[in-house]
Design a protein around this motif. Structure first.
Motif, mmCIF file in Angstrom:
data_model
loop_
_atom_site.group_PDB
_atom_site.id
_atom_site.type_symbol
_atom_site.label_atom_id
_atom_site.label_comp_id
_atom_site.label_asym_id
_atom_site.label_seq_id
_atom_site.Cartn_x
_atom_site.Cartn_y
_atom_site.Cartn_z
ATOM 1 N N ASP A 1 0.849 -1.197 0.000
ATOM 2 C CA ASP A 1 0.000 0.000 0.000
ATOM 3 C C ASP A 1 0.882 1.242 0.000
ATOM 4 N N LYS B 1 0.170 5.345 0.586
ATOM 5 C CA LYS B 1 -0.792 6.400 0.904
ATOM 6 C C LYS B 1 -0.516 7.603 0.025
ATOM 7 N N GLY C 1 -5.282 6.052 -1.700
ATOM 8 C CA GLY C 1 -4.028 5.329 -1.771
ATOM 9 C C GLY C 1 -3.994 4.396 -2.959
#
Length: 169
Positions: free
Chosen positions: A48, A50, A56
């Protein structure tokens, strides 16, 4: 000692924009796919990044396995024949967008990508399928649990409801 703690907390805050970790998932086939295949399982690596305002980018790469099931078909003369579907082994690669609501634990996401079939003899399980996977999840500290619906497009559709759990470092 105070300076070390201060610099360590600033460095840690900068790294919070990116996380990576392993995942495990299970999938329950739906539609015609459930007639030919049992529930599957898999695992891989999830990441992931952001961006801004709760938005994201997410991505994953892994392995998924759906065992074939024995089912009955009717031939052109009305005879019922028992046959076993070939198991599916695939390498799904997904990328997508993730949006966290004002409540910081809850998110929605949509991913797309490809599933490359490996080790299959049947023509339907050779090559690559397209993927679309919308989902909703909860992330608490490093633990991320997501419920999703994933569909693979290749010579028809194979869809499943999935539960994916990951831990991000």
């Amino acid at each position: 000692m105070a300076a070390t703690c201060m610099f360590a907390s600033k460095a840690n805050a900068q790294l919070k924009g990116f996380s990576i970790g392993p995942y495990a998932e299970i999938g329950a086939p739906v539609g015609d796919f459930k007639d030919t295949h049992n529930s599957g399982f898999g695992g891989g690596l999830n990441a992931d990044i952001k961006l801004i305002m709760g938005l994201g980018v997410t991505g994953s790469a892994g392995f998924m396995y759906f065992p074939g099931r024995t089912y009955t078909v009717t031939d052109g003369q009305g005879n019922q024949l028992s046959t076993k579907a070939e198991s599916i082994k695939a390498l799904p690669v997904r990328v997508g967008l993730k949006y966290k609501f004002g409540f910081p634990l809850l998110y929605v996401k949509a991913e797309g990508g490809t599933a490359t079939f490996v080790g299959g003899d049947a023509e339907a399980y050779k090559g690559t399928a397209g993927i679309f996977a919308p989902g909703i999840g909860i992330r608490l500290l490093g633990l991320d649990v997501e419920g999703k619906y994933e569909i693979w497009f290749k010579e028809g559709n194979s869809g499943f409801f999935g539960l994916k759990a990951s831990y991000h470092f």
